[in-house]
Design a protein around this motif. Sequence first.
Motif: not given
Lengths: 314, 251
Positions: A147, A149-150, A309-314, B81, B96, B98, B142-144, B208-209, B211-212, B225, B227, B250-251
């Motif tokens: 994942m 995301a993690r 923890t997770g991605p640090i951007s939004i 948010e 924001l 969501r 798994a969902c970012p 959003l995100r 880069e994922m 954006h 954080e 936010r995770r």
Amino acid sequence: MIEELDWGLLVIGYLFLAGVGAGAILVSAFLTLGAGEFGASRFAIARYGAFIAPLPVIVGTAMLVLELGRPFRALNLFKLINLSPMSVGSWFVGVFITVSLLYALTFIPRAAGFGDRLNRARRGLAWVCLPFGFAMAVYTAILIGAMPARPFWNSPAIVLLFVLSALSGGVASVMLALAVFHKPGGNPAVAEDRDKSAHALGSADAMLLLGELAIILLFLLFAQLSIGSVREAASVIHAGGALAAPFWGFVVLLGILIPAGMEMGVIAPKLLSGKLFNSYRAVEILAPVAILIGGFALRYVVVVAGQITGPISI
Amino acid sequence: MNKDRKTEIARRRFLKGLVLGAGGSAVAAVPALPRTPSGRLGKVRYGMLIDLRKCVGCQSCSVACKSEFDVPLGVSRSWVEYVEKGVYPHVGRTFLPRLCNHCSDPPCVSVCPTGATYKREQDGIVVVDDGVCIGCKYCILACPYDARFLNPVTRFADKCDFCIHRVSKGLVPSCVNTCPAGARIFGDLNDPGSQISKTMARNRVSVLRPEMGTQPNVYYIGADHTEPGNVKRHEAGEVRVVTHRRDPERR
Ligand code: SF4
Ligand code: SF4
Ligand code: SF4
């Protein structure tokens, strides 16, 4: 904190128990297939491994099913197979439990009995146990590593760490069984053979623990060298992080450094001077217990760290 | 609903302010999805565009979604948010909204071991088949975007489904329908003539995100954006995000 998480203690317990089962079967299969310096106690040790292996996996799987939102639907996992690590993994678990139970059955008669049919079946099953033991150890890490995301989990280092930890947990469980059920003493020849085996297990275990330590250091180093989410995620196990205490106290100190130190203390004299190996019962019991606690703590820290923890951007 | 779009919108605006319980006419007053003209590129690909220049952070979408699906307390398919930043007197608050991004490359789908979560061929909506889901929570992790949750009542994975039940009948999703600021546009991204495609063509949009690598189908105009971690950048000053969810982060 733990009750807020999607994957809680039952999953953590499963990952740990699956690792121990996988490690135990690997130790047993290696011995059955003739690896290592083991004398007459080879069969006895392989037997402990074979008897131990299915139990933690069965208990762990039951725990995992209870963690499901809909436990009665668990069989849906077997209605299809797709590329999800959990789907592949459930088939691995199914095969592992079946094969390890059959393998354990071949150990019920005490005598080794060379050349007979039972022995052939045992060796054949050991060949099947090897890949499935590895598959179990590897898949538990790929499960969480799959994942992006993690960021804490999404790393090949976690796979190596889980595999080594599974192996050391397996060795530890066999060592513990040997220490508890196979007491030293009695006939000097038998006693010497037993001590030699304990020594071989201890050295293997010390190597595995040092390997774990090396991978942990690499993990921390590369997290530090990267930027963004991975670095931020790894900071939960740095000093002052939310999981620093269980990580450094239980995983590194109690689970690796202390047992590795104990084992080195016992092994070193022989390594250095060829002096006869002395078995210390306290070490034979305390080291594996510490390793098993450390193995559980490792799964705990990793599973929790990945979720907080997770991605640090939004 | 067979009239052309302009009159449809005018009629809708007029009727909205009128009676609510007037039977047939009230049904006709519900905003409809525009009919798809020819010239669409391949299949339908539903998406949403949220214009944050218009959003007032009123949470009407959150409420509409909650009541549409009777979403249990403590979990949300849709939430807004608040991003507050700066040091007085140079301060600002942006919103924001969501929801599930109905990603084109959805990680929730690739981890689902039972095939319960899948992306619909016909319109790209990512759904959970609650007849199959075992509640393993893999997709939730798994969902970012933290868009999923285990429904505490049904014990299945749950999330926004772009209001399939409404969309399939030609209506817009409930949150879009309710938004008093008109900040949400729903439509077919593969249709260059749809309102969403036209607005996206004229504006700078973001997801959003990115880069994922999930390729979200929910777009924003004017999203901030920022954080909480950006507080290290001194020009952001203080940053506070209020998620309005049980999990304050936010995770
Ligand atoms: S936002 Fe999350 S739940 Fe929705 S499609 Fe993307 S990955 Fe799946
Ligand atoms: S919780 Fe349900 S939808 Fe999500 S991965 Fe598990 S089976 Fe699939
Ligand atoms: S599209 Fe429907 S399900 Fe999704 S957030 Fe809006 S109201 Fe909720």
